[in-house]
Write a protein that holds these residues in place. Structure first.
Motif, PDB file in Angstrom:
ATOM      1  N   MET A 153      34.879  -7.459  38.701  1.00  0.00           N
ATOM      2  CA  MET A 153      35.527  -8.021  37.077  1.00  0.00           C
ATOM      3  C   MET A 153      36.710  -8.713  38.099  1.00  0.00           C
ATOM      4  SD  MET A 153      37.137  -5.736  35.042  1.00  0.00           S
ATOM      5  CE  MET A 153      38.656  -4.362  35.887  1.00  0.00           C
ATOM      6  N   GLN A 154      37.306 -10.021  37.700  1.00  0.00           N
ATOM      7  CA  GLN A 154      38.465 -10.717  38.256  1.00  0.00           C
ATOM      8  C   GLN A 154      39.202  -9.972  38.532  1.00  0.00           C
ATOM      9  OE1 GLN A 154      37.838 -14.641  36.747  1.00  0.00           O
ATOM     10  NE2 GLN A 154      36.178 -14.455  35.792  1.00  0.00           N
ATOM     11  N   GLU A 155      40.491 -10.238  39.452  1.00  0.00           N
ATOM     12  CA  GLU A 155      41.696  -9.645  39.218  1.00  0.00           C
ATOM     13  C   GLU A 155      42.036  -9.358  37.774  1.00  0.00           C
ATOM     14  OE1 GLU A 155      45.316  -9.606  42.414  1.00  0.00           O
ATOM     15  OE2 GLU A 155      43.446 -11.275  43.127  1.00  0.00           O
ATOM     16  N   GLU A 156      42.437 -10.716  37.404  1.00  0.00           N
ATOM     17  CA  GLU A 156      43.403 -11.276  36.308  1.00  0.00           C
ATOM     18  C   GLU A 156      42.853  -9.777  35.460  1.00  0.00           C
ATOM     19  OE1 GLU A 156      40.775 -15.333  36.277  1.00  0.00           O
ATOM     20  OE2 GLU A 156      41.852 -13.522  38.120  1.00  0.00           O
ATOM     21  N   TRP A 157      41.947  -9.966  35.434  1.00  0.00           N
ATOM     22  CA  TRP A 157      41.004  -8.641  34.359  1.00  0.00           C
ATOM     23  C   TRP A 157      41.373  -7.505  34.297  1.00  0.00           C
ATOM     24  CZ3 TRP A 157      35.493 -11.063  33.798  1.00  0.00           C
ATOM     25  CH2 TRP A 157      35.592 -12.547  33.145  1.00  0.00           C
ATOM     26  N   ALA A 158      42.167  -7.293  35.491  1.00  0.00           N
ATOM     27  CA  ALA A 158      41.923  -5.541  35.620  1.00  0.00           C
ATOM     28  C   ALA A 158      42.447  -4.564  35.116  1.00  0.00           C
ATOM     29  CB  ALA A 158      42.838  -5.754  36.622  1.00  0.00           C
ATOM     30  N   ILE A 159      43.722  -5.090  33.792  1.00  0.00           N
ATOM     31  CA  ILE A 159      43.811  -4.085  32.400  1.00  0.00           C
ATOM     32  C   ILE A 159      43.063  -4.179  31.536  1.00  0.00           C
ATOM     33  CG2 ILE A 159      44.188  -5.882  30.642  1.00  0.00           C
ATOM     34  CD1 ILE A 159      46.724  -5.070  30.300  1.00  0.00           C
ATOM     35  N   CYS A 160      41.344  -4.844  32.085  1.00  0.00           N
ATOM     36  CA  CYS A 160      40.208  -3.326  31.308  1.00  0.00           C
ATOM     37  C   CYS A 160      39.876  -2.112  31.756  1.00  0.00           C
ATOM     38  CB  CYS A 160      39.003  -4.951  31.891  1.00  0.00           C
ATOM     39  SG  CYS A 160      39.912  -5.959  30.286  1.00  0.00           S
ATOM     40  N   ASP A 161      40.245  -2.517  33.240  1.00  0.00           N
ATOM     41  CA  ASP A 161      40.220  -1.019  33.875  1.00  0.00           C
ATOM     42  C   ASP A 161      40.560   0.092  33.679  1.00  0.00           C
ATOM     43  OD1 ASP A 161      37.876   0.987  35.340  1.00  0.00           O
ATOM     44  OD2 ASP A 161      39.248   0.346  36.872  1.00  0.00           O
ATOM     45  N   THR A 162      42.649  -0.636  33.833  1.00  0.00           N
ATOM     46  CA  THR A 162      43.461   0.209  34.039  1.00  0.00           C
ATOM     47  C   THR A 162      43.986   0.637  32.515  1.00  0.00           C
ATOM     48  OG1 THR A 162      45.079  -1.871  34.568  1.00  0.00           O
ATOM     49  CG2 THR A 162      43.948  -0.429  35.824  1.00  0.00           C
ATOM     50  N   GLY A 163      44.345  -0.033  31.729  1.00  0.00           N
ATOM     51  CA  GLY A 163      45.063  -0.357  30.668  1.00  0.00           C
ATOM     52  C   GLY A 163      44.680   1.513  29.512  1.00  0.00           C
TER      53      GLY A 163
ATOM     54  N   GLY B 159      45.340  -2.526  20.289  1.00  0.00           N
ATOM     55  CA  GLY B 159      44.659  -2.360  20.947  1.00  0.00           C
ATOM     56  C   GLY B 159      44.512  -2.951  21.925  1.00  0.00           C
ATOM     57  N   SER B 160      43.915  -3.604  22.103  1.00  0.00           N
ATOM     58  CA  SER B 160      43.142  -5.163  23.314  1.00  0.00           C
ATOM     59  C   SER B 160      42.503  -5.890  22.535  1.00  0.00           C
ATOM     60  CB  SER B 160      43.273  -4.890  24.640  1.00  0.00           C
ATOM     61  OG  SER B 160      42.025  -4.176  24.695  1.00  0.00           O
ATOM     62  N   PHE B 161      42.024  -6.865  23.135  1.00  0.00           N
ATOM     63  CA  PHE B 161      40.886  -7.576  23.024  1.00  0.00           C
ATOM     64  C   PHE B 161      39.851  -7.600  23.327  1.00  0.00           C
ATOM     65  CE2 PHE B 161      44.265 -12.185  22.650  1.00  0.00           C
ATOM     66  CZ  PHE B 161      44.307 -11.116  21.288  1.00  0.00           C
ATOM     67  N   THR B 162      38.968  -7.360  23.229  1.00  0.00           N
ATOM     68  CA  THR B 162      37.648  -6.462  23.396  1.00  0.00           C
ATOM     69  C   THR B 162      36.744  -7.669  24.262  1.00  0.00           C
ATOM     70  OG1 THR B 162      36.102  -7.199  21.796  1.00  0.00           O
ATOM     71  CG2 THR B 162      37.178  -5.243  21.489  1.00  0.00           C
ATOM     72  N   ARG B 163      37.614  -8.681  24.109  1.00  0.00           N
ATOM     73  CA  ARG B 163      37.173  -9.834  25.836  1.00  0.00           C
ATOM     74  C   ARG B 163      38.134  -9.686  26.751  1.00  0.00           C
ATOM     75  NH1 ARG B 163      34.611 -14.513  21.809  1.00  0.00           N
ATOM     76  NH2 ARG B 163      36.974 -14.833  21.674  1.00  0.00           N
ATOM     77  N   PRO B 164      37.306  -9.956  27.814  1.00  0.00           N
ATOM     78  CA  PRO B 164      38.192 -10.340  28.739  1.00  0.00           C
ATOM     79  C   PRO B 164      39.433 -11.440  28.514  1.00  0.00           C
ATOM     80  CG  PRO B 164      36.263 -10.446  29.918  1.00  0.00           C
ATOM     81  CD  PRO B 164      36.298 -10.835  28.558  1.00  0.00           C
ATOM     82  N   PRO B 165      40.438 -11.455  29.410  1.00  0.00           N
ATOM     83  CA  PRO B 165      41.038 -10.738  29.447  1.00  0.00           C
ATOM     84  C   PRO B 165      41.702  -9.065  29.770  1.00  0.00           C
ATOM     85  CG  PRO B 165      42.786 -12.579  29.346  1.00  0.00           C
ATOM     86  CD  PRO B 165      41.390 -12.935  28.835  1.00  0.00           C
ATOM     87  N   GLY B 166      41.440  -8.385  28.383  1.00  0.00           N
ATOM     88  CA  GLY B 166      41.464  -7.596  27.733  1.00  0.00           C
ATOM     89  C   GLY B 166      42.803  -7.264  27.518  1.00  0.00           C
ATOM     90  N   THR B 167      43.534  -8.395  27.036  1.00  0.00           N
ATOM     91  CA  THR B 167      45.075  -8.357  27.019  1.00  0.00           C
ATOM     92  C   THR B 167      45.533  -7.019  25.715  1.00  0.00           C
ATOM     93  OG1 THR B 167      45.239 -10.784  26.825  1.00  0.00           O
ATOM     94  CG2 THR B 167      46.790  -9.796  25.925  1.00  0.00           C
ATOM     95  N   GLU B 168      46.435  -6.544  26.152  1.00  0.00           N
ATOM     96  CA  GLU B 168      47.230  -5.224  25.204  1.00  0.00           C
ATOM     97  C   GLU B 168      48.466  -5.730  24.224  1.00  0.00           C
ATOM     98  OE1 GLU B 168      47.575  -2.222  27.661  1.00  0.00           O
ATOM     99  OE2 GLU B 168      45.375  -1.272  27.353  1.00  0.00           O
ATOM    100  N   GLY B 169      48.145  -5.048  23.623  1.00  0.00           N
ATOM    101  CA  GLY B 169      49.782  -4.861  22.294  1.00  0.00           C
ATOM    102  C   GLY B 169      49.418  -6.489  21.209  1.00  0.00           C
ATOM    103  N   ILE B 170      48.279  -6.490  20.651  1.00  0.00           N
ATOM    104  CA  ILE B 170      47.004  -6.024  19.860  1.00  0.00           C
ATOM    105  C   ILE B 170      46.747  -5.231  18.315  1.00  0.00           C
ATOM    106  CG2 ILE B 170      45.527  -7.989  18.999  1.00  0.00           C
ATOM    107  CD1 ILE B 170      46.903  -8.967  21.628  1.00  0.00           C
ATOM    108  N   ARG B 171      47.742  -5.995  17.306  1.00  0.00           N
ATOM    109  CA  ARG B 171      47.722  -5.121  15.938  1.00  0.00           C
ATOM    110  C   ARG B 171      46.181  -5.286  15.616  1.00  0.00           C
ATOM    111  NH1 ARG B 171      51.240  -3.337  13.322  1.00  0.00           N
ATOM    112  NH2 ARG B 171      52.128  -2.874  15.540  1.00  0.00           N
ATOM    113  N   TRP B 172      45.786  -4.493  15.332  1.00  0.00           N
ATOM    114  CA  TRP B 172      43.786  -4.372  14.315  1.00  0.00           C
ATOM    115  C   TRP B 172      43.877  -3.264  13.216  1.00  0.00           C
ATOM    116  CZ3 TRP B 172      39.202  -6.282  16.646  1.00  0.00           C
ATOM    117  CH2 TRP B 172      39.116  -6.138  17.873  1.00  0.00           C
ATOM    118  N   LEU B 173      43.310  -4.455  12.590  1.00  0.00           N
ATOM    119  CA  LEU B 173      43.438  -3.870  11.032  1.00  0.00           C
ATOM    120  C   LEU B 173      41.356  -3.977  11.011  1.00  0.00           C
ATOM    121  CD1 LEU B 173      45.916  -6.024   9.119  1.00  0.00           C
ATOM    122  CD2 LEU B 173      46.200  -4.126   9.924  1.00  0.00           C
TER     123      LEU B 173
END
Length: 292
Positions: free
Chosen positions: A1-11, A231-245
């Motif tokens: 996994m690319q380093e900038e995608w780490a939040i996908c694992d640690t978030g 939650g987050s985006f479900t695609r890399p980089p998995g950015t968090e702080g996303i509101r889901w409806l």
């Protein structure tokens, strides 16, 4: 996994998640609202990250670039991009404009009451302020006659979740689809105009005009039930702080359309369920329409 995608694992606020009416907190205050702009618009289909294994086809409005500068004459401020196709307003959080939609096939990403759908459509919205002005310019279009394709929203949004829980910088409206004999009319029209072969998509970079009326696509948020959570985006980089409806009402997709999308995107692009980690999930019940 690319380093900038780490939040996908640690978030701790990753998506998708399993949702339950019984376990969600019923909410009636601070209900989001949806405003749409009807009429014929130009949309296009393009690839997100063409080098990726999964092509992840994207549907977005096509906004032509402003006219080029001529000579040394100062630019005339007459160019105005069209209004967004849809606007979602969240009380105490802000206003969000439609940016694009894409498809997750091979199953739905969210699961409701243990039931997984056959596809999930994500409508991505970006926070705006003022008269459709972006809080942070995305440089989607340069001041030249040559259009610059904007990067995917996931690569731009970088919200922080510090103390005070700032308003989300983006939201995603998710619609789960179940296989049926025929797709809903707007999906039928979309796939008829955009055959899903790579050559057909690339042959129409400027898109085509369609009656893309969001009133026929997204349900009225006042008179339908839906879940809401951060939650987050479900695609890399998995950015968090996303509101889901996540809509409670499901839509229909034909078996052939599912198979064509699966082939066009080189297989399933469904992310496994992520732990909820004590997050609050809210359930907004449908409000009966007095006219019904």
């Amino acid at each position: 996994m690319q380093e900038e995608w780490a939040i996908c694992d640690t978030g701790k606020e990753q998506s998708p998640v399993a949702l339950s009416y019984r376990e969600a907190t019923s909410q009636s205050a601070s209900r989001p609202t949806l405003k749409t702009s009807p009429g014929k618009v130009t949309v296009r289909m393009r690839e997100v990250n063409p080098s990726a294994v999964n092509r992840s086809l994207l549907i977005e409005p096509y906004i032509p670039p402003p006219p080029p500068l001529v000579g040394d004459a100062p630019p005339v401020d007459v160019y105005r991009p069209p209004e967004p196709l849809a606007i979602v307003t969240i009380p105490d959080a802000g206003t969000y404009a439609f940016r694009s939609c894409h498809f997750h096939v091979g199953g739905s990403e969210h699961v409701v009451e243990g039931k997984r759908g056959d596809m999930e459509i994500h409508f991505a919205f970006e926070k705006i302020s003022g008269q459709w002005a972006r809080e942070k310019p995305l440089a989607a279009v340069e001041q030249t006659s040559t259009e610059t394709v904007p990067p995917p929203l996931e690569t731009i949004v970088t919200p922080t979740r510090a103390d005070g829980f700032p308003a989300p910088q983006a939201l995603v409206v998710a619609i789960i689809c179940d296989q049926a004999e025929n797709s809903d009319l707007w999906l039928q029209e979309l796939f008829e105009n955009f055959p899903l072969s790579k050559s057909e998509i690339e042959s129409r970079p400027a898109g085509i005009a369609m009656d893309f009326d969001f009133r026929d696509i997204l349900p009225d948020l006042e008179h339908t039930s839906f879940f809401s959570y951060d939650g987050s985006f479900t695609r890399p980089p998995g950015t968090e702080g996303i509101r889901w409806l996540v809509m409670g009402e499901r839509t229909k997709v034909a078996k052939q359309d599912l198979q064509d999308l699966l082939a066009a995107q080189n297989g399933s692009n469904v992310r496994p369920l992520q732990p909820l980690n004590q997050r609050k999930v809210f359930r907004f019940p449908a409000i009966p329409n007095p006219g019904d």
